[in-house]
Design a protein around this motif. Sequence first.
Motif, PDB file in Angstrom:
ATOM      1  N   GLU B   6       0.812  -1.213   0.000  1.00 29.57           N
ATOM      2  CA  GLU B   6       0.000   0.000   0.000  1.00 29.57           C
ATOM      3  C   GLU B   6       0.841   1.257   0.000  1.00 29.57           C
ATOM      4  OE1 GLU B   6      -2.864  -0.423   3.165  1.00 29.57           O
ATOM      5  OE2 GLU B   6      -4.043  -1.797   1.937  1.00 29.57           O
ATOM      6  N   ASN B   7       0.431   2.188  -0.870  1.00 30.43           N
ATOM      7  CA  ASN B   7       1.018   3.536  -0.912  1.00 30.43           C
ATOM      8  C   ASN B   7       2.542   3.518  -0.936  1.00 30.43           C
ATOM      9  OD1 ASN B   7      -1.562   4.700  -0.775  1.00 30.43           O
ATOM     10  ND2 ASN B   7      -1.574   4.408   1.441  1.00 30.43           N
ATOM     11  N   LEU B  18       7.643   5.549  -8.278  1.00 32.44           N
ATOM     12  CA  LEU B  18       6.420   4.928  -7.760  1.00 32.44           C
ATOM     13  C   LEU B  18       5.742   5.926  -6.839  1.00 32.44           C
ATOM     14  CD1 LEU B  18       7.265   1.213  -6.793  1.00 32.44           C
ATOM     15  CD2 LEU B  18       6.305   2.102  -8.936  1.00 32.44           C
ATOM     16  N   GLN B  19       4.496   6.270  -7.176  1.00 28.42           N
ATOM     17  CA  GLN B  19       3.769   7.256  -6.379  1.00 28.42           C
ATOM     18  C   GLN B  19       2.526   6.602  -5.804  1.00 28.42           C
ATOM     19  OE1 GLN B  19       3.205  10.694  -8.922  1.00 28.42           O
ATOM     20  NE2 GLN B  19       5.376  10.722  -9.498  1.00 28.42           N
ATOM     21  N   SER B  56       8.699   5.090   1.327  1.00 32.25           N
ATOM     22  CA  SER B  56       7.608   4.971   2.299  1.00 32.25           C
ATOM     23  C   SER B  56       6.544   4.033   1.757  1.00 32.25           C
ATOM     24  CB  SER B  56       7.006   6.353   2.577  1.00 32.25           C
ATOM     25  OG  SER B  56       6.374   6.824   1.408  1.00 32.25           O
ATOM     26  N   GLY B  57       5.619   3.664   2.623  1.00 27.05           N
ATOM     27  CA  GLY B  57       4.550   2.754   2.244  1.00 27.05           C
ATOM     28  C   GLY B  57       4.542   1.550   3.159  1.00 27.05           C
ATOM     29  N   ILE B  66       7.427  -6.634   5.623  1.00 24.02           N
ATOM     30  CA  ILE B  66       8.759  -6.941   5.085  1.00 24.02           C
ATOM     31  C   ILE B  66       9.359  -5.688   4.473  1.00 24.02           C
ATOM     32  CG2 ILE B  66       8.421  -9.419   4.699  1.00 24.02           C
ATOM     33  CD1 ILE B  66       7.856  -8.654   1.718  1.00 24.02           C
ATOM     34  N   PHE B  67       8.752  -4.544   4.779  1.00 20.62           N
ATOM     35  CA  PHE B  67       9.256  -3.273   4.248  1.00 20.62           C
ATOM     36  C   PHE B  67      10.675  -3.028   4.756  1.00 20.62           C
ATOM     37  CE2 PHE B  67      10.084   1.218   4.296  1.00 20.62           C
ATOM     38  CZ  PHE B  67       9.520   1.689   3.135  1.00 20.62           C
ATOM     39  N   GLY B  68      11.586  -2.707   3.831  1.00 25.97           N
ATOM     40  CA  GLY B  68      12.960  -2.399   4.229  1.00 25.97           C
ATOM     41  C   GLY B  68      13.828  -3.619   4.501  1.00 25.97           C
TER      42      GLY B  68
END
Lengths: 290, 238
Positions: B6-7, B18-19, B56-57, B66-68
């Motif tokens: 998401e986002n 990517l926006q 971000s997101g 699992i972001f980052g």
Amino acid sequence: MDATTAMYVAQGIHGLAYGMVLFLLASGLTLIFGMMGILNMAHASFFMLSAYFCYQFQIWTGNFWLALLFAPVITGFFGILVERFLLRKVQRLGHIGQLILTAGLGLIILEGVKVIWGTESKPVLVPTYLQGLVNLAGMEYPVYRLFIIGISLILLIILSLILYKTRLGMVVRAAVSDADMVNALGINVPVVFMTVFGVGTWMAGVAGVVISPILTVFPGLADQVGMDAFIVVCVGGFGSIGGALLVSIICGLLNSYGVQFFSQLAPILIFIFMVVVLTIRPMGLFGERE
Amino acid sequence: MLLEVENLNTYYGESHVLQDMSVAVDAGEVVALLGRNGMGKSTTLKSIMGLVKPNSGTIKYKGTSIFGHPPYRVAKAGIGFVPEERRIFPNLPVLDNLRMGIKHGRHSSGGGRNPWDFERVYKHFPILKDRSNQKGSTLSGGEQQMLAIARTLMGNPDLLMIDEPTEGLSPVMTKEVRDVLAEISEVGVSILLVEHNLKVAMSLADRVYLMGKAHLGYTGTIEELDANPEIRARYLEV
Ligand SMILES: Nc1ncnc2c1ncn2[C@@H]1O[C@H](COP(=O)(O)OP(=O)(O)O)[C@@H](O)[C@H]1O
Ligand SMILES: [Mg+2]
């Protein structure tokens, strides 16, 4: 055996010994570059540092073997710390950051050894049974040069077995061609990098110890031998162990026969060799990229 | 949802590629991510994989973020990635390429399915068995694509993210790759597919996401897209 043949043989052994030392130094440099894209400017400084450690160990213990065992291990451990706590931190700055960091580290090591050990040459002694000449099949060979060749061959065999017969070796070879893809397949590439950096630095350390009885230990050691190792990596092809081996031996032989036949030209023969090869093959003999 | 993005915002230097991109895949689904060249499809997959660092997101896989995470952790969590350039190891034999895909300490997953191993991979890709001792670089484009897919399957992913698998392949090879993906889906692997060949994508997917420049433009089922030529004309090559 007549005197001329004896001289050729002696020069050949000298060249081969120096070539094998170059290989110990260059193989780490080329592997680190191939995998991590880092041209480690401090590699030859680690080599020199290990030679100083060797000198110091000998002062303390009087034992060459202990020095040969421990100096490279301490150097390799130092390399691991550098990778883990310095290089990894500047990774997001890209290759320029790593270049500046390792070049700076090289300078710090250079100034550091001058402060601790001074600028004059320090001798390293080898046990008496490694000195002098040995008679094999009617020819005389310098024992210590044979010892260098032997040790380097053993390391070469171990390195080849690891690289070509183990899973770690397969991972390293895959990472030399595409480290990001190896990472995306679920392999902890940062740990592999650290291992390769440590092993590469350890091998530079072994090179530093074995050459110290011949060249003595002095602050210019890193530059003198480091330049040759750098040429070996360029000409052999970045990331190619086979290329490093072949070109190391060629350089060693050029060096010793060069002194004998064209003493005026000897110091630049290796450069001429580099220019010729890179003109024909810019990526080096066995390299895949420029 | 198996994967929930998401986002997501990703930059290459100054350019915001990517926006607020969002995409989701449910267990067992085949989801197609479509759009013209340069819209950001590959960047979406690379951002999920951790090969490109998003700013971000949220990225959740099986409910955990699992972001980052570095790529190897994303892979170990169960996501398999087959990149657009295939990126097989040209200097290694086919056998070692497949070995590289094995994830140690991660066995069968996804509710008691048979794990992928050499036997099963060779059954699906007989050509790789014939070529197992040849270097990766000696394979044809289609064979390299098969190897790239098989290599990732050796890691037993629950979710396969695959980028333009039929790009540059002959019609015969295209059909083979399509059939292989259909089989993989049938045995329970979820697939997030980026594909420029609309026919292939429509024949495999349950749902589609269409990307406009850097953002999500449209999402719906295959039937909805099929009934909407105006949307197809806006987001896809005609
Ligand atoms: N490594 C990169 N550095 C800078 N810009 C890039 C890079 N990769 C892709 N781009 C740009 O990002 C945008 C999205 O690219 P990409 O995700 O590859 O699109 P797609 O896969 O939809 O064709 C494009 O404008 C492309 O030019
Ligand atoms: Mg793309």
